[in-house]
Motif scaffolding. Structure first.
Motif, PDB file in Angstrom:
ATOM      1  N   ALA E  12       0.871  -1.314  -0.072  1.00  0.00           N
ATOM      2  CA  ALA E  12       0.141  -0.104  -0.008  1.00  0.00           C
ATOM      3  C   ALA E  12       0.914   1.184  -0.030  1.00  0.00           C
ATOM      4  O   ALA E  12       1.901   1.442   0.565  1.00  0.00           O
ATOM      5  CB  ALA E  12      -0.882   0.019   1.343  1.00  0.00           C
ATOM      6  N   ARG E  13       0.673   2.192  -0.855  1.00  0.00           N
ATOM      7  CA  ARG E  13       1.232   3.427  -1.035  1.00  0.00           C
ATOM      8  C   ARG E  13       0.303   4.433  -1.147  1.00  0.00           C
ATOM      9  O   ARG E  13      -0.969   4.368  -1.355  1.00  0.00           O
ATOM     10  CB  ARG E  13       2.139   3.439  -2.269  1.00  0.00           C
ATOM     11  CG  ARG E  13       3.351   2.305  -1.968  1.00  0.00           C
ATOM     12  CD  ARG E  13       4.229   2.298  -3.169  1.00  0.00           C
ATOM     13  NE  ARG E  13       3.616   1.393  -4.088  1.00  0.00           N
ATOM     14  CZ  ARG E  13       3.853   0.810  -5.436  1.00  0.00           C
ATOM     15  NH1 ARG E  13       5.183   1.149  -5.677  1.00  0.00           N
ATOM     16  NH2 ARG E  13       3.411  -0.167  -5.983  1.00  0.00           N
ATOM     17  N   PRO E  17      -1.415  13.354   1.111  1.00  0.00           N
ATOM     18  CA  PRO E  17      -2.462  13.143   2.203  1.00  0.00           C
ATOM     19  C   PRO E  17      -3.716  13.477   1.457  1.00  0.00           C
ATOM     20  O   PRO E  17      -3.851  14.408   0.616  1.00  0.00           O
ATOM     21  CB  PRO E  17      -1.874  14.246   3.037  1.00  0.00           C
ATOM     22  CG  PRO E  17      -0.390  14.328   3.169  1.00  0.00           C
ATOM     23  CD  PRO E  17      -0.197  14.157   1.570  1.00  0.00           C
ATOM     24  N   ASP E  18      -4.645  12.907   2.019  1.00  0.00           N
ATOM     25  CA  ASP E  18      -6.072  13.232   1.530  1.00  0.00           C
ATOM     26  C   ASP E  18      -7.047  12.996   2.868  1.00  0.00           C
ATOM     27  O   ASP E  18      -7.813  12.011   2.709  1.00  0.00           O
ATOM     28  CB  ASP E  18      -6.457  12.424   0.280  1.00  0.00           C
ATOM     29  CG  ASP E  18      -8.186  12.762  -0.157  1.00  0.00           C
ATOM     30  OD1 ASP E  18      -8.833  13.597   0.612  1.00  0.00           O
ATOM     31  OD2 ASP E  18      -8.310  12.444  -1.359  1.00  0.00           O
ATOM     32  N   PRO E  19      -7.372  13.563   3.746  1.00  0.00           N
ATOM     33  CA  PRO E  19      -8.170  13.442   4.858  1.00  0.00           C
ATOM     34  C   PRO E  19      -9.593  13.117   4.535  1.00  0.00           C
ATOM     35  O   PRO E  19     -10.324  12.193   5.182  1.00  0.00           O
ATOM     36  CB  PRO E  19      -8.377  14.734   5.884  1.00  0.00           C
ATOM     37  CG  PRO E  19      -6.872  15.097   5.635  1.00  0.00           C
ATOM     38  CD  PRO E  19      -6.643  15.094   3.957  1.00  0.00           C
ATOM     39  N   ARG E  20      -9.981  13.864   3.509  1.00  0.00           N
ATOM     40  CA  ARG E  20     -11.574  13.477   3.195  1.00  0.00           C
ATOM     41  C   ARG E  20     -11.559  11.933   2.613  1.00  0.00           C
ATOM     42  O   ARG E  20     -12.555  11.396   3.149  1.00  0.00           O
ATOM     43  CB  ARG E  20     -11.969  14.402   2.045  1.00  0.00           C
ATOM     44  CG  ARG E  20     -13.496  14.141   1.374  1.00  0.00           C
ATOM     45  CD  ARG E  20     -13.920  15.221   0.513  1.00  0.00           C
ATOM     46  NE  ARG E  20     -13.244  14.875  -0.635  1.00  0.00           N
ATOM     47  CZ  ARG E  20     -13.669  15.703  -1.877  1.00  0.00           C
ATOM     48  NH1 ARG E  20     -14.312  16.522  -1.593  1.00  0.00           N
ATOM     49  NH2 ARG E  20     -12.547  15.302  -3.101  1.00  0.00           N
ATOM     50  N   LEU E 172     -15.959   3.475  -3.339  1.00  0.00           N
ATOM     51  CA  LEU E 172     -15.164   4.192  -2.998  1.00  0.00           C
ATOM     52  C   LEU E 172     -14.060   4.678  -3.982  1.00  0.00           C
ATOM     53  O   LEU E 172     -13.488   5.582  -4.001  1.00  0.00           O
ATOM     54  CB  LEU E 172     -14.209   3.402  -1.781  1.00  0.00           C
ATOM     55  CG  LEU E 172     -14.888   3.372  -0.592  1.00  0.00           C
ATOM     56  CD1 LEU E 172     -14.134   2.379   0.427  1.00  0.00           C
ATOM     57  CD2 LEU E 172     -14.918   4.599   0.208  1.00  0.00           C
ATOM     58  N   MET E 173     -13.796   3.618  -5.118  1.00  0.00           N
ATOM     59  CA  MET E 173     -12.703   3.833  -6.267  1.00  0.00           C
ATOM     60  C   MET E 173     -13.165   5.202  -6.961  1.00  0.00           C
ATOM     61  O   MET E 173     -12.366   5.660  -7.326  1.00  0.00           O
ATOM     62  CB  MET E 173     -12.670   2.826  -6.858  1.00  0.00           C
ATOM     63  CG  MET E 173     -12.233   1.641  -6.305  1.00  0.00           C
ATOM     64  SD  MET E 173     -12.009   0.233  -7.277  1.00  0.00           S
ATOM     65  CE  MET E 173     -10.605   0.390  -8.292  1.00  0.00           C
ATOM     66  N   LYS E 174     -14.505   5.680  -7.101  1.00  0.00           N
ATOM     67  CA  LYS E 174     -14.805   6.838  -7.597  1.00  0.00           C
ATOM     68  C   LYS E 174     -14.219   8.000  -6.879  1.00  0.00           C
ATOM     69  O   LYS E 174     -14.308   9.077  -7.428  1.00  0.00           O
ATOM     70  CB  LYS E 174     -16.507   6.762  -7.896  1.00  0.00           C
ATOM     71  CG  LYS E 174     -16.963   5.999  -8.745  1.00  0.00           C
ATOM     72  CD  LYS E 174     -18.482   6.416  -9.097  1.00  0.00           C
ATOM     73  CE  LYS E 174     -18.927   7.345  -9.820  1.00  0.00           C
ATOM     74  NZ  LYS E 174     -18.604   7.209 -11.315  1.00  0.00           N
ATOM     75  N   ASP E 178      -5.802   9.295  -6.825  1.00  0.00           N
ATOM     76  CA  ASP E 178      -4.343   8.675  -6.366  1.00  0.00           C
ATOM     77  C   ASP E 178      -4.096   7.255  -7.029  1.00  0.00           C
ATOM     78  O   ASP E 178      -4.937   6.322  -6.754  1.00  0.00           O
ATOM     79  CB  ASP E 178      -4.155   8.670  -4.833  1.00  0.00           C
ATOM     80  CG  ASP E 178      -2.827   8.220  -4.454  1.00  0.00           C
ATOM     81  OD1 ASP E 178      -2.098   7.646  -5.105  1.00  0.00           O
ATOM     82  OD2 ASP E 178      -2.101   8.869  -3.429  1.00  0.00           O
ATOM     83  N   PRO E 179      -3.080   7.044  -8.077  1.00  0.00           N
ATOM     84  CA  PRO E 179      -3.189   5.943  -8.690  1.00  0.00           C
ATOM     85  C   PRO E 179      -2.687   4.689  -7.769  1.00  0.00           C
ATOM     86  O   PRO E 179      -3.041   3.517  -7.827  1.00  0.00           O
ATOM     87  CB  PRO E 179      -2.119   6.016  -9.649  1.00  0.00           C
ATOM     88  CG  PRO E 179      -1.525   7.214  -9.386  1.00  0.00           C
ATOM     89  CD  PRO E 179      -2.273   8.014  -8.527  1.00  0.00           C
ATOM     90  N   TYR E 180      -1.970   5.137  -6.814  1.00  0.00           N
ATOM     91  CA  TYR E 180      -1.519   3.983  -5.607  1.00  0.00           C
ATOM     92  C   TYR E 180      -2.600   3.623  -4.844  1.00  0.00           C
ATOM     93  O   TYR E 180      -2.992   2.489  -4.837  1.00  0.00           O
ATOM     94  CB  TYR E 180      -0.515   4.641  -4.550  1.00  0.00           C
ATOM     95  CG  TYR E 180       0.814   4.750  -5.204  1.00  0.00           C
ATOM     96  CD1 TYR E 180       1.647   3.710  -6.158  1.00  0.00           C
ATOM     97  CD2 TYR E 180       1.570   5.993  -5.453  1.00  0.00           C
ATOM     98  CE1 TYR E 180       2.958   3.915  -6.434  1.00  0.00           C
ATOM     99  CE2 TYR E 180       2.782   6.202  -5.827  1.00  0.00           C
ATOM    100  CZ  TYR E 180       3.624   5.154  -6.383  1.00  0.00           C
ATOM    101  OH  TYR E 180       4.722   5.090  -6.896  1.00  0.00           O
TER     102      TYR E 180
END
Lengths: 317, 317, 317, 317, 317, 317
Positions: E12-13, E17-20, E172-174, E178-180
């Motif tokens: 996992a990478r 950051p993306d708190p939302r 969630l993927m929508k 972030d590609p990782y």
């Protein structure tokens, strides 16, 4: 019997409404580490303490009542941070103007918009007052409190509770720049530290207080550290050298799977611990006698009566 | 600020231990209609009442504090009903004897067996003290309380809460024959009745207090009674003749499906109600003005401060 | 047996999607004062009412079924307010465009962004439909309902429930300017008022209905008002003059601590109440006889059967 | 709109009171696999189904309404199993006799004693009626239901729900020997099986329905079986040979730790899957287009209206 | 015994950051369809499976342990998405600057502001780490899991659980570009599909597996489809023609009210089903014998011992 | 990544079934102080610890994994204590005999009767296996765990958690006389003591660790002890003499009401504390710098990656 004076213990003031911070502050009103949790924890612990330990009962009630008084302060601050919301809601017929404001540029300034955004319950359920929930709307729940009828355990629960409450206030202080609110938070945060010291001192007066409860640890299983996550393992005082205060060394199990297999699930162990086992059994019996007698001797025979109504007569003289 | 004297408001006594009744009594300690629920309901309602209604604030705090004092009485009674449990548990090393007793003929007499049977948490978690749960172990939860920032609503919530609490005490009284406990329950049950009368009198001083809140009912939908379960239907004052205090008659919809279809989902209704609608709009606007001004006028401009510390000075003189 | 027609009781319509309001409206779908709470409260109360009070059973079922029908209306409105969300989510492969929109200036216009912001569960769990939670995501819980097997209590619970539900609709109406939605809310709010009047009329037909339940209040503890928060105290009809409907005066306890001490926890009281106590005991015995016989007489001997299948035959004729 | 006839769908009867079984039966009234859970699950699923799938909407509503009707049957049975409790409780003044009975030999015969032992809430809160909890007093909670806005998922949730409900009825049937109650349970258990078949048939009409949702599985991670508990491992169709319906073989990872290390956390994999990845991307895009259009095309432009009030007119003709 | 290696199963990478999104991802950490729910469901199911079905025990433990490993991946991703939050909070004394940033134009860029907006608990309780709640702050709760001690039921519960989990990942993927992170989600989503296939294959090996549990359906009530919502009704394979796999036709009850009345609550039915009833009774007896013997024969007599410590010796050789 | 070997860490055995004790033991499976609570607490704390404190991360994971292994032991013991229940339930068709046994003299010997009496869910929901609830059926809930992203707080939470868990095992040991079960409990109880010592040693390595968190206490409010329950007050080290480790004396406020009034809610205090305030501000700034840098410096710039897959390669060499 409880009693109330309308003045707050601390002179809580608020410079201007701030529904977003009002919502955050709910953590300490109806949250897991908040003032109600503290108050109810010490209040329920006090029942079990009264008989054998009237000194600790007095302390627990003193602090419980102070926490109720802090609950009142937090609630009052939330109410003041929501000033304006109740009045707007009561203006029930005038809805159209609000909608225009809410969707327009003035939204950020509008108290109803701020309240709605911070917490929908401020505008639908509590009409601009505190609710007994945390900042995400979870109702306060008695699962938050720890009260187990043994002071060597309960006082440790309290040290942890005060630590958490202190940290939450520390975090909250970053999210307001109202000097009055900051001062109130500084008072509340500090009192958690003061209570910590009270509980620490009280625990120290009970000897022995380790292990918590009555029974000793089983000497066959006390010292092993199981290296269950063997990659990148680190050795430190928690698994190497002498165990704190016990005069024994840690026994580091490098490969737990092999060890468990070799000992057939820890049932085939070093015989040298037999003697230790006997010592423990004796100590257990002795401690059981002492601790149970302490309680039993303190309990009245026959009819039980909680209060004598004598002290209060003196108090009022 | 809260304050506490160690004497109970009522002289709670217990003739002999009774873990089964201790468990039942948890309903009024940590249950949905219990004393904590009452205390927290009135305590949180008081915040919203303070500004426009200091008289109701005083009343709500008086009663909230009395309920906290009742919570203390209930907890003390539970603790006394469990006398002996804590002492037995502290005798931790001596387990074999207890097991013999528990499975033998003496089980019914043994306090640990009684406590285990009544509530496993008495012997595993609380060590013979009250827990903040109901009689089935559900932790107390703030969903039990109703506090909505409008006195015409809150006082009605309180009338209902007091009614339920009274009924629970009435039921509990059937399950003890300890005269001391009965007397305590009689006191507690009666105070719920007394509080009911206080809230009733307070609601009466607010005029108009119906409909609750600010807005009037929509005249198009006020009078219909829908006969949704049409078999064995009964006509009574709730669907026949004049509606209480409104000067209008019930409009009994015998066949709701047909009625809804005929009115296209109640959107094609009698025109005669247009005039009524306008009257309501005017009344709504007027009431909104009055009610919102009442709150807004009571709120201070600028910095908000909860306490003045003047009254308490006088009180102490 | 329940039955369903697909047309809504009220012709709910929505002018345009509005996820924010959809989330607020969840309060009345899965919230503590919402339609499911009302429906389940009256539905469960109806069981206990059936035997001695078939007329109240009919009324409770009529209203319960109407509340289920309102639940359906609220859910349908939420679904319509979320129009577009499900379709967007089904376009599962096309994620990149959405992210650009969401972080850019068009975010406010984008239905997925609005839904995500209003309630993350709209886009992760319900795919744009109503969930049985309140506006903060708390799942509906049966603790919200009050059903106690005594109509003098249950009907009072219902008066309070209807009051709260009415207030929530009043508040909700401020947060939409869609005339269709407003009209639906006006209908729903008004029906709460109508139900209030039905319950009020029904309670009136049960005499005596005070105190709730069967037992009278204990005359020794009925009249005192304890001034537990003595600062800035106010005297009003709730603690001064005559108690409502009881023909007795309030007994104002100015200094509760002193009073409790002087009466040894209220156990040393005025003798004059002995006679009153006896009267109450007689009344209690009489009411117990009447009320228990009312139930017992209504219950069939031997095998119990819920339905006779006679009325429905007539209904269908 | 809901509607109600007072006759039960099934003619529920009870030979004699049995509070213990009444308590067990609460599982299917307010328990996690009970009738309310089923009813609310299908009712909330129906909202999302209505637009693109009116046929499934009809089916979901038919079954939801039948489950409500079963809820009514279960509640009625519980009420009949508690016959006598309400009457005894109403005899509130006569407590002493009951206590004698309860502690004496007749306790097992006494309905109040049975009810108290089975569930304290039967005698303190519900006065001998059903409560919306499970057999341990946990209030029904909307976390029990699964409704996710996608029929390929929802129908699978329903197959599981029906399976669990069937099993609970099977277990309950062992704990009563009342032939009437057994017959009711047999009816209710069997209807779960019937509903299972309905949902199975409905799922079959949606093609493709695997994987659930829209997106395909990532071919790089579809086939591995990780042998995470390597002792006493068993090979079977779930990790050996061909995967059901996919035309591919399982890829058994004997030593997951080594495999993860060798592939650097599964990021260094066989290149042969690149082509598969592209196929999947195409399929994802195509399915997204189809599925999203299906929903979007079904939604009306402009104002949304739930009901047309046309069908019901025809229905009533 | 569990064991742990510090490397994640999947690498996992996180790019930034993306708190939302961290908050959304909590759904799969502490949410109802998340990894902990899956892990605990299979882990608790495994206990009941061990004795009669060691092969299924092995499979359930393999998958449970993989789900724990996925839980770890999800938590690690959340922690990385919140990078910077903990450091900012530790800078406890420097509050003023943050407030200026938060209310100014830079708010969107500021990590603390993003975290506060996404989830207040990130900044008050968890200090920038994952909490065991869903995206709305509801604590994870064991009501989410289904474990019923019967594999024909449990495996069906698992098919449903995997379907729901897959859908949530799809949604969630929508919400990330972030590609990782997308790659991690693709891995996790796909494994749900793989597990689905494993459970499907395992269910197939148990024959017969329908109806779930032991007892057959009651032939009197198996075939009816009740048209409870009769408007706009649709006929399809779920209520018309042959029932799937049962060789019988659906029996469509067009007018349930009339049918129930005519059959006196389904008690007066077609006699032709008597023979069927007897067949079912025989089959029930036979299946009961088989299924109970299967379990009983697998259980050891006398002392029970969970592990033999033989296999692990071999494993380590 | 987690991993599992089927042998238990401790060789759990059971002499004979005992459903009553199986139910009590649920406290440590799904209860508030049980093994899952411990495992999840340390597991979630580990995330926050990893970056600045890899040594504590290693320790937390080691202990978390051991607690998962204990959870497995507790569940296995419950399953063995319920031997016979699943087999009886599978014998689904043979209900009549069981009822005869259950109501007759043999009831106490019958495993189904024992299981039903101990916990209705053993026979309705789990079919004789462990459920993730406590002994009263409350589902495990993540509110039980404390994880706050600061080791000086988290480690103190752990000391309290281990103390409570130890006490519960001590209590449980009184309720079984099965020597195998006792030995398992002795192992489990002792490991809580061992973990206590590990956490204690780890906390000691962090200096300073008081006050918990970063900020110092406000010197104006640190020392007062408020005598809020003034009757029968006791002076002890917690309110008299020197505060532990702080070099300052307690300041005993004999009459808090008068003190609060005189200080206008503690805002008019001794000037001597101004200098102290400045010192504290400096210390706060310094500690903030140190603590925040500690975290920030440990976080990688740019893309975050949890695992390097290097150590495991070495481990496997």
């Amino acid at each position: 019997m409880f009693y109330h004076v309308k003045d707050l213990q601390f002179n809580a003031r608020v410079s201007r409404p701030d529904p977003r911070f009002a919502n955050l502050l709910l953590e300490q009103f109806g949250g897991e580490n908040g003032e109600l949790a503290a108050a109810m924890q010490y209040f329920t612990q006090a029942y079990g303490a009264k008989m054998p330990h009237p000194d600790k009962y007095d302390m627990l009630m003193d602090i419980a009542v102070e926490e109720f008084s802090h609950l009142e302060i937090v609630g009052a601050t939330i109410q003041m941070l929501l000033k304006g919301v109740n009045g707007e809601l009561k203006n029930a017929a005038d809805e159209s103007e609000i909608m225009q404001v809410m969707d327009g540029a003035e939204a950020r300034e509008n108290i109803i918009h701020q309240a709605l955004t911070a917490n929908p319950h401020f505008v639908t359920l509590s009409s601009g007052g505190p609710r007994l929930t945390n900042s995400q709307g979870i109702p306060w729940c008695a699962s938050y409190i720890h009260s187990n009828g043994d002071l060597t355990v309960d006082l440790r629960s309290n040290l942890a509770s005060e630590s958490r409450a202190k940290l939450v206030y520390e975090h909250l202080m970053k999210f307001t720049d109202d000097p009055y609110v900051k001062e109130t938070l500084s008072f509340l945060m500090t009192r958690e530290v003061a209570h910590y010291k009270m509980f620490e001192a009280a625990l120290e007066t009970i000897q022995p207080n380790f292990p918590p409860g009555v029974l000793q640890a089983d000497p066959r299983f006390t010292r092993q550290y199981f290296n269950m996550s063997p990659q990148a393992s680190v050795r430190g005082p928690w698994n190497k050298g002498e165990m704190p205060d016990l005069g024994k060394d840690w026994d580091y199990v490098q490969d737990p799977i092999a060890y468990v297999q070799a000992t057939e699930g820890l049932t085939v162990l070093d015989d040298a611990k037999e003697a230790e086992l006997e010592e423990v059994a004796e100590l257990d019996a002795k401690m059981s006698e002492i601790k149970s007698q302490e309680v039993i001797a303190a309990e009245p025979k026959g009819t039980a009566q909680w209060s004598t109504y004598q002290d209060s007569k003196q108090l009022n003289k």
